[in-house]
Motif scaffolding. Structure first.
Motif, PDB file in Angstrom:
ATOM      1  N   THR A   1     -55.755 -47.117  31.447  1.00  0.00           N
ATOM      2  CA  THR A   1     -55.295 -48.126  30.500  1.00  0.00           C
ATOM      3  C   THR A   1     -56.254 -49.314  30.423  1.00  0.00           C
ATOM      4  OG1 THR A   1     -53.025 -47.508  31.021  1.00  0.00           O
ATOM      5  CG2 THR A   1     -53.354 -49.587  29.850  1.00  0.00           C
ATOM      6  N   GLY A   2     -56.738 -49.562  29.222  1.00  0.00           N
ATOM      7  CA  GLY A   2     -57.639 -50.678  28.994  1.00  0.00           C
ATOM      8  C   GLY A   2     -59.080 -50.383  29.328  1.00  0.00           C
TER       9      GLY A   2
ATOM     10  N   LYS B   1     -57.459 -48.275  24.793  1.00  0.00           N
ATOM     11  CA  LYS B   1     -57.439 -49.671  24.354  1.00  0.00           C
ATOM     12  C   LYS B   1     -56.363 -50.502  25.048  1.00  0.00           C
ATOM     13  CE  LYS B   1     -59.404 -48.976  19.743  1.00  0.00           C
ATOM     14  NZ  LYS B   1     -59.185 -49.129  18.286  1.00  0.00           N
TER      15      LYS B   1
ATOM     16  N   GLU C   1     -53.254 -50.516  24.169  1.00  0.00           N
ATOM     17  CA  GLU C   1     -52.256 -50.908  23.167  1.00  0.00           C
ATOM     18  C   GLU C   1     -51.546 -49.666  22.648  1.00  0.00           C
ATOM     19  OE1 GLU C   1     -54.247 -52.881  20.022  1.00  0.00           O
ATOM     20  OE2 GLU C   1     -54.777 -54.655  21.220  1.00  0.00           O
TER      21      GLU C   1
ATOM     22  N   PRO D   1     -43.674 -54.301  22.525  1.00  0.00           N
ATOM     23  CA  PRO D   1     -44.987 -53.710  22.210  1.00  0.00           C
ATOM     24  C   PRO D   1     -44.899 -52.437  21.376  1.00  0.00           C
ATOM     25  CG  PRO D   1     -44.921 -54.400  24.501  1.00  0.00           C
ATOM     26  CD  PRO D   1     -43.534 -54.584  23.965  1.00  0.00           C
TER      27      PRO D   1
ATOM     28  N   LYS E   1     -44.340 -53.313  17.793  1.00  0.00           N
ATOM     29  CA  LYS E   1     -45.573 -53.753  17.127  1.00  0.00           C
ATOM     30  C   LYS E   1     -46.413 -52.555  16.682  1.00  0.00           C
ATOM     31  CE  LYS E   1     -45.809 -58.192  19.540  1.00  0.00           C
ATOM     32  NZ  LYS E   1     -46.560 -59.045  20.491  1.00  0.00           N
ATOM     33  N   ALA E   2     -46.418 -51.503  17.515  1.00  0.00           N
ATOM     34  CA  ALA E   2     -47.144 -50.286  17.146  1.00  0.00           C
ATOM     35  C   ALA E   2     -46.525 -49.655  15.903  1.00  0.00           C
ATOM     36  CB  ALA E   2     -47.129 -49.293  18.314  1.00  0.00           C
TER      37      ALA E   2
ATOM     38  N   ARG F   1     -47.518 -51.662  12.806  1.00  0.00           N
ATOM     39  CA  ARG F   1     -48.892 -51.404  12.361  1.00  0.00           C
ATOM     40  C   ARG F   1     -48.949 -50.117  11.536  1.00  0.00           C
ATOM     41  NH1 ARG F   1     -50.297 -53.721  17.453  1.00  0.00           N
ATOM     42  NH2 ARG F   1     -50.228 -51.677  18.496  1.00  0.00           N
TER      43      ARG F   1
ATOM     44  N   ASP G   1     -51.281 -44.375  24.101  1.00  0.00           N
ATOM     45  CA  ASP G   1     -52.279 -45.432  24.273  1.00  0.00           C
ATOM     46  C   ASP G   1     -53.564 -44.919  23.620  1.00  0.00           C
ATOM     47  OD1 ASP G   1     -53.909 -47.459  25.076  1.00  0.00           O
ATOM     48  OD2 ASP G   1     -53.661 -47.131  27.226  1.00  0.00           O
TER      49      ASP G   1
END
Length: 695
Positions: free
Chosen positions: A395-396, A400, A402, A429, A432-433, A436, A516
């Motif tokens: 993760t990250g 990304k 996210e 979260p 939010k996905a 988008r 992710d």
């Protein structure tokens, strides 16, 4: 501790010897003579006059007061010293050829000119050598002085003078090579801004960046450097962050976005609220660590320095044996073998050997720093070149970090409208996905009322007079969960997706598979790492097996380990270290224990404090794009150092073997040393040339 700039520090071996002498003084045990950056670090309570006396014995002087950092003047003192030496060498060479010409008519005048030529190119060396003889200190100055006196003593005026001139050229080239490396590092350190436009009581005033503190408001005009880390409170512009991250493309900045000190404002006017004083800023920490990094001794350098202590005395012993053994045991000519012994003394110079590492190390650290890769020391640069396995957090790092809607299953045309109308009310979260995804499709939204949050399940609301549910499969009304829908849900979960379902009381309108998002560059980076010589790439993640497998397959990893808790990641790293040298790449916060456990910790975090403090190497970007480059550079540095050591010792060995048939001459001896120095310097500087062309 007090820090001073030095002038005349042109010999790596001499710097080591001076450091050892200063450490013998009272309160001098922690003293350091830093050859790479030409600095002296001592305790405040040490006798500076005694230190200066030791420095003067080897031709070095303190040229600046402590804590001052005038890089321009520092570079000037070195270039001035080199220019003077170059002029003296040219004059000596001209006189040498005049002496050869004059010698055809008058030997006495020719000898006088030879002596003047030798004195011009090597007077500092020979003065120092005489002092060393009285102190019974045997270094290159002592050896060269004995050799020259011996050569003149047996009437070898022409050859002795040539040795003095060639040695002067050798010293010039050695100093020039290190000066090039230092100037590149100093150019990197000059990215720090000097002044800022402070706005106080509605007025603008120019102040030194050292006076800035958190909360100050500064104005940054087009073309100016941002003085310290801060937040944009007014204005909009693109900013060049290359000095921090190595990224050449400008980054758009507007209100409430963070900026780094040292980055350049391109076209707009920005008002910035300073969040850190300059000394605590990302740039200041980077420059401080880079400057420190060039002075950390690698295991190879430590071995070379230890070897050099015994190398010169051993050569002196060999020279004595060469001088007396053949005449005593075999009745050979004393003059011939005395001459051979003098030549052996010259071979005893360890300068090329000691120089085999520093220029390459400084070049490698500088080049990586220009690319936004902060390597905290030569030891870590060397270690990176030996790594054969890299472990990644997921993760990250490879992803990304996210949530991202990758798959949608639409069973009703209202699916996206209902999903967006309900989820726009949530700050989760996953919501939010979803939003988008809805925005990508431009689905029309409507007002949702009577919103009810269902902990651990999702959210319920009324849209157009009907109640809908948006969340995971646990919250689905039993009446809406048909066998066909259950199969779709199971299939998506088996593929490692997190589910979002949209349903009313009678049916499921659609499903979303959330994951992710894998970084677009991850697959190419893993491929480049394998091409760069990394044999195994593995992923350590707390995610479940299906998600881990999906990411590993997508980016081309050698292996993966899933369902790992933080302490289990540490245990897994320990297991992997048994199979080879391993580097761990993470974000510098959550993965700190694993980073510390690995042979090498690599953090990515775009300059966050925790990333800089945690790892041995910091990628200042928020992606892995420059990691393959860092691996290649480190491997290249290691190859160059090995080649340099081989050349430095090989040329000297060849010269020593020439004593067996009695073929070694003074000029061959000095050429073997000069040849090694020239080759070592030029090969190391190829990294610097690559820095200018590609870095």
């Amino acid at each position: 501790m007090a820090e001073y700039k030095l002038q005349g520090l042109s010999c790596a071996n001499c710097a080591r010897e001076m450091e050892e002498e200063i450490q013998k003084l009272k309160n001098g045990e922690d003293a350091r003579v830093l050859y790479n950056s030409s600095k002296l670090i001592v305790k405040d309570d040490i006798s500076l006059s005694q230190v200066e006396k030791i420095l003067a014995n080897d031709g070095a002087t303190i040229v600046k007061d402590k804590h001052e950092h005038d890089d321009h003047n520092h570079a000037h003192t070195h270039s001035h010293s080199n220019r003077m030496l170059k002029t003296l060498i040219i004059m000596s060479a001209v006189l040498y050829f005049i002496a050869i010409f004059v010698g055809q008519w008058s030997e006495g005048i020719a000898i006088t000119i030879f002596i003047i030529a030798a004195a011009l190119s090597g007077y500092q060396t020979f003065i120092q050598g005489i002092k060393n003889l009285f102190r019974l200190k045997f270094n290159i100055d002592t050896l060269m002085t004995i050799a020259l006196i011996g050569a003149f003593g047996i009437g070898e005026w022409k050859e002795g003078t040539l040795v003095a001139i060639l040695f002067g050229i050798n010293e010039f080239l050695e100093g020039l090579g290190m000066e090039k490396a230092r100037s590149s590092m100093e150019a990197l350190l000059k990215v720090a801004p000097k002044q800022a436009t402070l706005i106080a009581n509605g007025k603008e005033q120019i102040v030194s960046i050292e006076t800035l503190k958190a909360g100050d408001i500064v104005l940054v005009k087009p073309g100016e450097k941002i003085p310290s880390d801060g937040i944009v409170i007014e204005g909009k512009s693109s900013v060049n962050e290359a000095a921090i991250t190595g990224e050449s493309m400008p980054i758009e900045k507007s209100i409430d976005e963070s900026v780094y000190g040292g980055s350049i404002n391109n076209e707009g006017i920005l008002k910035i609220s300073i969040t850190k004083s300059y000394e605590d800023s990302s740039l200041a920490k980077i420059l401080h660590l880079v400057e420190e990094a060039q002075e950390t001794k690698t295991p190879t350098e430590q071995f070379i320095n230890h070897f050099a202590k015994y190398y010169t005395p051993a050569i002196i012993l060999i020279a004595i044996i060469v001088m007396i053994a053949p005449p005593l045991l075999g009745g050979a000519d004393w003059g011939k073998w005395f001459y051979q012994g003098l030549a052996v003394l010259i071979v005893g110079c360890p300068c090329a050997l000691v120089l085999s590492s520093p220029i390459a190390i400084v070049s490698g650290i500088t080049r990586n720093a220009r690319n936004g890769i902060l390597i905290k020391g030569g030891v870590f640069l060397e270690q990176l070149g030996k790594i054969d396995m890299i472990a990644f957090d997921k993760t990250g790092t490879l992803t990304k970090g996210e949530p991202f809607v990758e798959v949608t299953k639409v069973f009703d045309e209202q699916f996206l409208t209902i999903a967006g109308s309900v989820e726009k009310l949530s700050s989760h979260p996953l919501a939010k996905a979803v939003m988008r995804k809805v925005e990508e499709t431009s689905a029309p939204l409507t007002e949702a009322t009577d919103v009810e949050t269902l902990p651990g399940q999702g959210i319920s609301a009324i849209v157009n007079g009907e109640r809908y549910f948006v969340g995971n499969e646990k919250g689905l009304p039993a009446t809406a969960l048909s066998s066909s829908i259950q199969k779709e849900i199971t299939a998506l979960k088996d593929q490692g997706y997190t589910l979002i379902t949209v349903a009313d009381n009678e049916k499921v309108l659609g499903l979303m598979g959330i994951t992710d998002e894998v970084r677009s560059e991850s697959k190419q980076i893993i491929k480049e790492l394998h091409q760069a010589g990394i044999k195994h790439t593995v992923m350590l993640t707390g995610d479940h097996q299906q998600t881990a497998k999906k990411v590993a397959d997508k980016v081309g990893l050698s292996n993966y380990y899933a369902n790992l808790l933080p302490d289990e990641k540490v245990q897994k790293v320990k297991e992997l270290t048994q199979k080879g040298k391993i580097a761990m790449v993470g974000d510098g916060i959550n993965d700190a224990p694993a980073l510390a456990t690995a042979d090498l910790g690599i953090a990515m975090g775009k300059g966050t404090d925790s990333a800089i403090e945690t790892a041995d190497i910091v990628l200042m970007q928020d992606h892995l794009g420059k990691l393959p480059s860092a691996v290649k550079i480190s491997k290249r540095v290691n190859q160059i150092i090995k080649l340099n050591i081989s050349l430095a010792l090989g040329l000297k060995l060849i010269a020593l073997l020439l004593t067996i048939p009695g073929w070694l001459t003074l000029w061959i001896a000095i050429l073997s040393d000069m040849g090694a120095t020239v080759l070592v310097t030029l090969i190391s500087l190829t990294l610097m040339i690559e820095t200018k062309n590609k870095g």
